[in-house]
Design a protein around this motif. Structure first.
Motif, mmCIF file in Angstrom:
data_model
loop_
_atom_site.group_PDB
_atom_site.id
_atom_site.type_symbol
_atom_site.label_atom_id
_atom_site.label_comp_id
_atom_site.label_asym_id
_atom_site.label_seq_id
_atom_site.Cartn_x
_atom_site.Cartn_y
_atom_site.Cartn_z
ATOM 1 N N ASP A 23 -5.287 -0.087 9.060
ATOM 2 C CA ASP A 23 -5.363 1.326 8.728
ATOM 3 C C ASP A 23 -5.567 2.182 10.032
ATOM 4 O O ASP A 23 -6.596 2.055 10.748
ATOM 5 N N GLY A 44 -0.204 5.676 6.515
ATOM 6 C CA GLY A 44 -0.515 4.300 7.029
ATOM 7 C C GLY A 44 0.857 3.645 7.211
ATOM 8 O O GLY A 44 1.909 4.204 7.236
ATOM 9 N N TRP A 73 3.822 0.793 5.801
ATOM 10 C CA TRP A 73 4.138 0.146 4.372
ATOM 11 C C TRP A 73 5.208 -0.696 4.535
ATOM 12 O O TRP A 73 6.176 -0.689 5.403
ATOM 13 N N GLU A 117 4.685 -1.716 -0.005
ATOM 14 C CA GLU A 117 3.297 -2.040 -0.360
ATOM 15 C C GLU A 117 2.687 -1.651 1.126
ATOM 16 O O GLU A 117 3.383 -1.760 1.961
ATOM 17 N N ARG A 118 1.370 -1.250 0.946
ATOM 18 C CA ARG A 118 0.408 -1.114 2.006
ATOM 19 C C ARG A 118 0.510 -2.225 2.931
ATOM 20 O O ARG A 118 0.585 -3.725 2.643
ATOM 21 N N LYS A 126 -0.988 9.328 1.608
ATOM 22 C CA LYS A 126 -0.032 7.866 1.850
ATOM 23 C C LYS A 126 -0.058 7.351 3.291
ATOM 24 O O LYS A 126 0.745 6.420 3.765
#
Length: 306
Positions: free
Chosen positions: A180, A162, A164, A175-176, A160
């Motif tokens: 990245d 990253g 959010w 949510e993303r 996971k």
């Protein structure tokens, strides 16, 4: 915690990849005068992950124990320490008005396995009441509340990994968000509310990502610190009234960085195992001084030259 960072560095070497956005390569900064480093408090426990000021005389620190338990401690200007609230795996702290936002579930195992055990809890500094606001997060490390009331958190490692986004209308469905990054960590919003600066821990290519809040999916501007890797690795960021960024890192060096040109100045050394920095706020805390937490359990004050 330091083992976690070493693991991220090793993973970064293997996974390193460049963005397509332009890089702001750091140049030497004029007037790079060292700041004085003073100790405010020691023995607060291992490690200290983050800090914030409550605006009413307290410096708040998140104490994340290796076993995953922990607490938010309140330090007064005289160095006295009291527990504000127990927290399982506290991460970033953010104060908005009379409310303290606390990342919980900042645990290495949960991040490695991708477990959604993390939350953002809100503690009312006036009433002492606490509630869980956001759920379904994985090892929330860095974080901040955006001007519109949404929040952004970082997950440093695991599937996971990253950034959010936690929307205020639906805080149970993260949510993303944004680019990245190899090792997203601490973050801060610019004073004009247009840019989110994120520490890219362990990235040898660049150390700070500047994300356009109006278009977060666009390639982020990359800012590289003028220091040899891994001495340019950073964990967290603060924004000064001068518009420049100030960093914390385990190498014990605090940098001042111009976000436009990338010009870098090492303003202090010996800030051992630094994890976070903030400028003083509230009674008893000098707004011109920078305060730092460390994985060694100490709080330090960095005093600028006259």
């Amino acid at each position: 915690m330091t083992g976690r960072v070493r693991g991220v560095i090793a993973a970064t070497i293997v996974m390193a990849a460049a963005f397509t956005a332009p890089v702001a390569t750091a140049a030497a900064a004029p007037g790079c005068t060292p700041w004085q480093v003073r100790t405010v408090a020691t023995g607060l426990g291992l490690p200290l992950e983050n800090l914030a000021f409550d605006g009413r005389g307290g410096l708040l620190v998140s104490k994340t124990l290796f076993a995953g338990n922990g607490s938010v401690e309140r330090v007064t200007p005289d160095g006295a320490v009291n527990t504000l609230l127990p927290v399982s795996g506290p991460g970033a702290l953010t104060v908005r008005g009379n409310e303290l936002y606390v990342n919980t579930g900042h645990k290495t195992l949960d991040g490695t396995l991708g477990l959604k055990t993390g939350t953002i809890d809100i503690f009312d500094l006036d009433t002492g009441k606490r509630r869980t606001w956001a759920t379904g997060l994985t090892m929330p490390d860095g974080g901040t509340v955006l001007p519109n009331g949404d929040a952004v958190i970082s997950t440093l490692i695991g599937p996971k990994r990253g950034l959010w986004l936690v929307r205020k209308e639906n805080p149970s469905a993260p949510e993303r968000y944004g680019p990245d990054l190899l090792g997203p960590n601490g973050m801060v919003v610019s004073d004009d509310g247009r840019t989110l600066y994120v520490a890219n821990t362990g990235g040898p290519d660049f150390q700070i990502a500047a994300i356009d809040l109006a278009n977060p999916s666009a390639p982020a501007k990359k800012i590289r610190l003028q220091a040899p890797w891994p001495l340019n690795i950073i964990d967290d960021l603060a924004l000064g009234t001068d518009g420049r960024l100030y960093t914390a890192g385990e190498h014990g060096i605090v940098y001042r960085v111009d976000p436009d040109s990338g010009a870098t100045c090492a303003i202090a050394t010996g800030v051992h195992l630094g994890s976070s920095v903030r400028f003083g706020a509230g009674p008893g805390w000098d707004p011109e001084s920078l305060y730092s937490t460390g994985f060694d359990g100490a709080v330090r004050r960095l005093v600028p030259p006259a």
